[in-house]
Design a protein around this motif. Structure first.
Motif, PDB file in Angstrom:
ATOM      1  N   GLU A 177       0.812  -1.212   0.000  1.00  0.00           N
ATOM      2  CA  GLU A 177       0.000   0.000   0.000  1.00  0.00           C
ATOM      3  C   GLU A 177       0.848   1.265   0.000  1.00  0.00           C
ATOM      4  OE1 GLU A 177      -0.343  -2.558   1.911  1.00  0.00           O
ATOM      5  OE2 GLU A 177      -2.428  -3.151   2.233  1.00  0.00           O
ATOM      6  N   ALA A 178       2.073   1.175   0.514  1.00  0.00           N
ATOM      7  CA  ALA A 178       2.929   2.362   0.615  1.00  0.00           C
ATOM      8  C   ALA A 178       4.115   2.268  -0.337  1.00  0.00           C
ATOM      9  CB  ALA A 178       3.425   2.531   2.053  1.00  0.00           C
ATOM     10  N   SER A 179       3.932   1.620  -1.472  1.00  0.00           N
ATOM     11  CA  SER A 179       5.017   1.502  -2.447  1.00  0.00           C
ATOM     12  C   SER A 179       5.242   2.844  -3.137  1.00  0.00           C
ATOM     13  CB  SER A 179       4.685   0.433  -3.481  1.00  0.00           C
ATOM     14  OG  SER A 179       4.498  -0.823  -2.867  1.00  0.00           O
ATOM     15  N   THR A 180       6.462   3.006  -3.646  1.00  0.00           N
ATOM     16  CA  THR A 180       6.819   4.254  -4.323  1.00  0.00           C
ATOM     17  C   THR A 180       7.477   3.957  -5.664  1.00  0.00           C
ATOM     18  OG1 THR A 180       8.989   4.361  -3.257  1.00  0.00           O
ATOM     19  CG2 THR A 180       7.161   5.466  -2.131  1.00  0.00           C
ATOM     20  N   ILE A 181       7.358   4.948  -6.568  1.00  0.00           N
ATOM     21  CA  ILE A 181       8.040   4.902  -7.861  1.00  0.00           C
ATOM     22  C   ILE A 181       8.898   6.142  -7.968  1.00  0.00           C
ATOM     23  CG2 ILE A 181       7.784   4.808 -10.359  1.00  0.00           C
ATOM     24  CD1 ILE A 181       4.990   3.670  -9.959  1.00  0.00           C
ATOM     25  N   GLU A 182      10.206   5.937  -8.116  1.00  0.00           N
ATOM     26  CA  GLU A 182      11.118   7.047  -8.361  1.00  0.00           C
ATOM     27  C   GLU A 182      11.299   7.157  -9.869  1.00  0.00           C
ATOM     28  OE1 GLU A 182      14.695   6.674  -6.167  1.00  0.00           O
ATOM     29  OE2 GLU A 182      13.680   6.190  -4.273  1.00  0.00           O
ATOM     30  N   ARG A 183      10.893   8.297 -10.419  1.00  0.00           N
ATOM     31  CA  ARG A 183      10.801   8.436 -11.879  1.00  0.00           C
ATOM     32  C   ARG A 183      11.513   9.709 -12.326  1.00  0.00           C
ATOM     33  NH1 ARG A 183       5.002   7.445 -14.261  1.00  0.00           N
ATOM     34  NH2 ARG A 183       5.754   5.315 -13.935  1.00  0.00           N
ATOM     35  N   PHE A 184      12.201   9.595 -13.453  1.00  0.00           N
ATOM     36  CA  PHE A 184      12.844  10.760 -14.033  1.00  0.00           C
ATOM     37  C   PHE A 184      11.805  11.585 -14.792  1.00  0.00           C
ATOM     38  CE2 PHE A 184      16.376   7.818 -13.561  1.00  0.00           C
ATOM     39  CZ  PHE A 184      17.324   8.643 -12.961  1.00  0.00           C
ATOM     40  N   SER A 185      11.754  12.856 -14.479  1.00  0.00           N
ATOM     41  CA  SER A 185      10.823  13.754 -15.140  1.00  0.00           C
ATOM     42  C   SER A 185      11.595  15.003 -15.557  1.00  0.00           C
ATOM     43  CB  SER A 185       9.660  14.122 -14.207  1.00  0.00           C
ATOM     44  OG  SER A 185       8.800  15.048 -14.811  1.00  0.00           O
ATOM     45  N   LYS A 186      11.858  15.084 -16.856  1.00  0.00           N
ATOM     46  CA  LYS A 186      12.671  16.165 -17.408  1.00  0.00           C
ATOM     47  C   LYS A 186      14.047  16.169 -16.739  1.00  0.00           C
ATOM     48  CE  LYS A 186       8.745  19.013 -18.820  1.00  0.00           C
ATOM     49  NZ  LYS A 186       8.070  20.320 -18.718  1.00  0.00           N
ATOM     50  N   ASP A 187      14.336  17.230 -15.991  1.00  0.00           N
ATOM     51  CA  ASP A 187      15.679  17.344 -15.414  1.00  0.00           C
ATOM     52  C   ASP A 187      15.707  17.020 -13.927  1.00  0.00           C
ATOM     53  OD1 ASP A 187      14.128  19.461 -14.739  1.00  0.00           O
ATOM     54  OD2 ASP A 187      15.728  20.958 -14.853  1.00  0.00           O
TER      55      ASP A 187
ATOM     56  N   LYS B 299      14.182  14.282 -10.563  1.00  0.00           N
ATOM     57  CA  LYS B 299      13.666  12.963 -10.211  1.00  0.00           C
ATOM     58  C   LYS B 299      12.533  13.138  -9.215  1.00  0.00           C
ATOM     59  CE  LYS B 299      15.453   8.347  -9.122  1.00  0.00           C
ATOM     60  NZ  LYS B 299      16.643   7.581  -8.679  1.00  0.00           N
ATOM     61  N   THR B 300      11.410  12.521  -9.501  1.00  0.00           N
ATOM     62  CA  THR B 300      10.230  12.653  -8.659  1.00  0.00           C
ATOM     63  C   THR B 300       9.877  11.304  -8.040  1.00  0.00           C
ATOM     64  OG1 THR B 300       8.738  12.230 -10.520  1.00  0.00           O
ATOM     65  CG2 THR B 300       9.345  14.525 -10.070  1.00  0.00           C
ATOM     66  N   VAL B 301       9.049  11.374  -7.008  1.00  0.00           N
ATOM     67  CA  VAL B 301       8.579  10.182  -6.323  1.00  0.00           C
ATOM     68  C   VAL B 301       7.064  10.143  -6.401  1.00  0.00           C
ATOM     69  CG1 VAL B 301       8.478   8.942  -4.125  1.00  0.00           C
ATOM     70  CG2 VAL B 301      10.553  10.168  -4.759  1.00  0.00           C
ATOM     71  N   ILE B 302       6.544   8.977  -6.780  1.00  0.00           N
ATOM     72  CA  ILE B 302       5.108   8.785  -6.902  1.00  0.00           C
ATOM     73  C   ILE B 302       4.695   7.671  -5.946  1.00  0.00           C
ATOM     74  CG2 ILE B 302       3.204   8.209  -8.456  1.00  0.00           C
ATOM     75  CD1 ILE B 302       5.019   9.057 -10.777  1.00  0.00           C
ATOM     76  N   ASN B 303       3.701   7.932  -5.106  1.00  0.00           N
ATOM     77  CA  ASN B 303       3.174   6.915  -4.212  1.00  0.00           C
ATOM     78  C   ASN B 303       2.115   6.090  -4.942  1.00  0.00           C
ATOM     79  OD1 ASN B 303       4.731   7.802  -2.051  1.00  0.00           O
ATOM     80  ND2 ASN B 303       3.180   9.268  -1.391  1.00  0.00           N
ATOM     81  N   VAL B 304       2.215   4.782  -4.837  1.00  0.00           N
ATOM     82  CA  VAL B 304       1.234   3.906  -5.476  1.00  0.00           C
ATOM     83  C   VAL B 304       0.818   2.827  -4.486  1.00  0.00           C
ATOM     84  CG1 VAL B 304       1.999   4.251  -7.850  1.00  0.00           C
ATOM     85  CG2 VAL B 304       3.103   2.511  -6.457  1.00  0.00           C
ATOM     86  N   ASP B 305      -0.461   2.490  -4.551  1.00  0.00           N
ATOM     87  CA  ASP B 305      -1.013   1.392  -3.750  1.00  0.00           C
ATOM     88  C   ASP B 305      -1.124   0.170  -4.657  1.00  0.00           C
ATOM     89  OD1 ASP B 305      -2.337  -0.379  -2.173  1.00  0.00           O
ATOM     90  OD2 ASP B 305      -3.992   0.968  -1.638  1.00  0.00           O
TER      91      ASP B 305
END
Length: 827
Positions: free
Chosen positions: A338-348, A350-356
């Motif tokens: 439920e508290a998984s995360t995705i570290e993703r490159f966005s342009k210049d 790095k962002t983190v997205i929370n996903v269940d």
């Protein structure tokens, strides 16, 4: 000449290889063997390796050839492979680490240690070609030039033929002529030939099987480990071509392997289907001239955390988090998706997205190249459990049930508690908020088990019940005391109190709810024997914002406390200190030992201030055969002092040796001599001998008497009619005492001093342990009359080799100890 011989031998071996074809080994002629023997050994080994020759055959020591399977794929030389760190270690690290930088560094380390999924399948490189020839031939196998059919005729005639398909697709069948098999599969060719034989050869039946298969030439291109042209069996498939070429390199794709035929792509193969699902339906069979093309890898996604197979996976277009989680073989039981995360490159950035990853919305998120998916772990804290620790038979965590009480956890004293469990004092540590703060409740385990309902406290989830024994009290209390200190915030008083003095377990204890002076006494294990119950002192700190801190001392009657008198059994406050005094003149039992020539030797109990004269009288006095001048009196406090002095002497000796080693004009002590001297000194066992004058004590001289201490020992030997001579004399020995004999006379009996003796420092060790040193006593002279039990000590001349004067001290200690030990051991 040597070079010509080498060229001749190489040419001969090469000719045999070309003529003989792919045979197992070359059979050399006698001439070749003799020429081979004349070559250097290194050259022999090189030729043997290059042309596949058995060296033993060329050296004249032919052995039976051993048939071994060729090694098709050898391990790749890629260096050490880093293994994925055990996730349980990661959990422990994250639980123990509090700083953000350390957690980030740990996660980066785990990310670097992830491996590409599927590439282990090709962790080798090809070494030779071994065609597949021992597998069943499928019915749809297309016949081609080079294939061999084995035909067995039986019935009216019995014959065997091997028919090879020619380049024109014909087989030359005896008695039937050429037969075309162009465009036929093996099944069709078999049926066709069987019908042909049945029609043309009456009374004869045929059994047709596949013989040797033809080899085909294929190409492996793209990001293969070793791209190129390969000769493989006509039954080979895409995966076999990959193995022959060593697999896929670091940038090759596992999911888009293409089979090209005549310039067109006739099929693609996703190795993930084979690796994850065991599906080889798209592993197409190869034909001559086919190209297996491996394009560059597509998008990569890293998966780490609480998954069964952390790794780096290749994704296709439209793959979602559900597909990625399936590639990683799903989450572990201890995961918290439920508290998984995705570290993703966005342009210049790095962002983190929370996903269940338990919901369809989270599973449907599309994966993108470069994503790092972290599946978090669940909390290691157990919610619905109570913990049992300490002096119990079965410690651990147990399920909490509604209405659960202390007696439900420990129903039996004999069956659930250890033999040394404290039945009067236990602690129930209870969490009071989500921050982990605790409060402590004092319990009586014995009363609760025995049926006292007031002691049978109701339990709550996450309670910890601590049962103490008489050994682990401080160990079990330490984490509780630490927690109470940590949760004291914003100037709150720490709920701890101290107790010292005449109690069984003095120390620091938690102040439990409603705790009183009596509760603190129970926590300390109760009073010791000899405790003074009429008066104890309570020291209390009173804190006021106006006056600051004032300290008060209050006298309490422990008798009233134990009777629950409210005026004495007051409630405890933070930082209270209770001091329990001993009874005036109270002492533990003290013992002294008297052995040897007394009427009643043994061990005697003494009281404070009792003297040696008194105890000798209790022992019946000396026997007629006693030698009071030779008495040995030992005391533990003197022994400890002698140990300390011996250590100081040893250190002083080391410093003096080091100092003399740096002195230019003084001969130095040899290293071996210095080490022997120090070793001898360290091996001296001190006794703690105190010189006493038993005769003076017997006469009633108060100055000679002494007060006894616990552990004192008196040894009175029998009369000793000997005089010993020790040290640097010609013949160290013991002689019968002769009245009137002097120091010089006994020294002559021992042969006189040696060359290295220091006769100016000779001394007499009296039987009572006192020492008469030359120059230190006005009455000592060499014509001094000796007494029974005396010992003459002739020390080593420390200036004979070096002026290291500490030698004399070492020698004196050794000899004095030896004489005392000899006296005691003779009893």
């Amino acid at each position: 000449m040597l070079q010509q011989l080498k060229r001749f031998l190489i040419a001969g071996v090469g000719a045999l290889v070309l003529v003989g074809g792919p045979v197992a080994a070359i059979t050399p002629s006698p001439q070749m063997i003799e020429q081979f023997k004349n070559l250097p050994k290194a050259e022999q080994e090189r030729i043997a390796r290059q042309y596949g020759i058995d060296p033993s055959m060329l050296s004249g020591q032919a052995t039976q050839p051993t048939i071994v399977n060729p090694e098709v794929v050898a391990p790749r030389n890629t260096g050490s492979t880093t293994e994925v760190v055990n996730q349980s270690e990661t959990d422990a690290f994250n639980q123990a680490t509090k700083t953000e930088s350390q957690i980030e560094a740990r996660e980066e380390e785990l990310e670097k240690q992830l491996k590409r999924f599927g590439y282990d399948m090709f962790a080798g490189e090809p070494s030779t070609f071994a065609p597949v020839s021992d597998v069943p031939v499928p019915a749809e196998y297309m016949m081609g030039p080079g294939d061999v059919l084995n035909v067995q005729l039986y019935g009216k005639e019995n014959k065997n033929f091997s028919l090879t398909v020619g380049r024109d697709g014909l087989v030359q069948f005896p008695d039937l002529g050429p037969i075309s098999l162009v465009g036929m599969s093996f099944s069709e060719a078999k049926n066709f030939l069987t019908d042909k034989i049945a029609q043309s050869m009456i009374g004869i039946q045929a059994n047709i099987t596949m013989g040797e298969l033809r080899s085909i030439r294929i190409f492996v291109a793209g990001d293969a480990y070793r791209p190129g042209s390969y000769t493989v069996s006509s039954l080979s498939t895409i995966t076999q071509a990959l193995f022959v070429s060593g697999g896929i390199n670091e940038i090759g794709s596992l999911r888009n392997i293409q089979l090209k035929r005549a310039g067109r792509t006739v099929g693609t193969f996703d190795l993930y289907d084979l690796l994850l699902a065991g599906d080889a339906s798209k592993d197409l069979r190869l034909q001559s001239g086919d190209v297996v093309f491996i394009p560059s890898v597509g998008g990569l996604v890293s998966v780490t955390g609480e998954v069964r197979r952390p790794a780096i996976y290749e994704i296709k277009a439209n793959d979602t988090m559900a597909d990625v989680l399936n590639m990683a073989s799903g989450a572990k039981p201890g995961a918290y998706p439920e508290a998984s995360t995705i570290e993703r490159f966005s342009k210049d950035v790095k962002t983190v997205i929370n996903v269940d990853l338990t919901q369809a919305s989270g599973l449907s998120v599309k994966a993108k190249a470069g994503d790092l998916v972290r599946v978090k772990s669940t909390s290691t804290r157990i919610d619905n459990a109570v913990t049992l620790v300490g002096a119990v038979v079965r410690p651990g965590k147990y399920q909490y049930r509604n209405g659960m009480r202390l007696r439900d956890m420990l129903p039996s004293i004999w069956g659930d508690l250890t033999l040394n469990a404290d039945l009067d004092y236990g602690l129930l540590v209870r969490e009071i908020n989500q921050r982990g703060d605790v409060k402590v409740i004092q319990v009586s385990v014995g009363k609760a088990i025995s049926g006292d309902d007031s002691a049978n406290i109701a339990l709550q989830p996450r309670d910890t019940l601590m049962v103490f024994d008489y050994a682990d009290r401080a160990t079990l209390l330490e984490p509780v005391i630490t927690q109470l200190r940590q949760q004291s915030r914003f100037g709150d008083a720490i709920k701890l109190a101290d107790i010292n003095g005449s109690v069984r377990f003095p120390g620091k204890y938690p102040i439990t709810e409603g705790a009183t002076i009596k509760d603190l006494l129970v926590a300390a294990g109760g009073l010791k024997e000899g405790a003074y119950t009429l008066s104890a002192e309570l020291t209390r700190q009173n804190i006021s914002e106006q006056t600051g801190v004032t300290v008060t001392h209050q006298q309490l009657s422990l008798q009233d406390v134990l009777l629950n008198d409210p005026s004495a059994n007051i409630a405890l406050q933070s930082r209270d200190v209770l001091t329990v005094r001993d009874l005036p003149d109270w002492q533990d039992t003290r013992w002294v030992t008297i052995k040897g020539e007394v009427r009643f030797p043994g061990t005697y109990s003494i009281q404070r201030g009792e003297t040696l004269k008194h105890v000798l009288s209790r022992a019946g006095g000396l026997s007629e055969d006693a030698a009071p001048r030779s008495a040995v009196f030992l005391r533990e406090s003197v022994k400890q002092k002698e140990k300390t002095e011996l250590l100081k002497l040893s250190d002083e000796l080391r410093r003096e040796i080091a100092a003399k080693a740096l002195t230019k004009d003084t001969p130095t002590v040899g290293y071996a001599d210095a080490q022997n001297m120090l070793k001898e000194l360290e091996n001296v066992e001190v006794l703690g001998r105190l010189v006493v004058d038993i005769n003076a004590i017997q006469l009633g001289i108060d100055e000679a008497d002494l007060k006894l201490e616990d552990g004192d020992a008196l040894f009175i030997p029998a009369q000793n009619q000997t005089v010993s001579v020790m040290g640097q004399v010609q013949h160290p020995s013991t002689h019968r005492y002769k009245k009137g004999f002097t120091f010089d006379q006994y020294l002559e009996l021992a042969g006189g001093p040696r060359k290295r003796a220091d006769d100016d420092r000779a001394y007499i060790l009296r039987a009572d342990g006192s020492v008469a040193m030359p120059g230190s006593s006005y009455w000592f002279s060499t014509d001094e009359e000796m007494q029974p039990g005396d010992t003459i000590v002739m020390p080593l001349d420390t200036e004979y080799k070096d002026n290291l004067t500490l030698w004399s001290q070492v020698t004196q200690i050794i000899y004095n100890t030896a004489v005392a030990v000899a006296t005691i051991s003779g009893l």
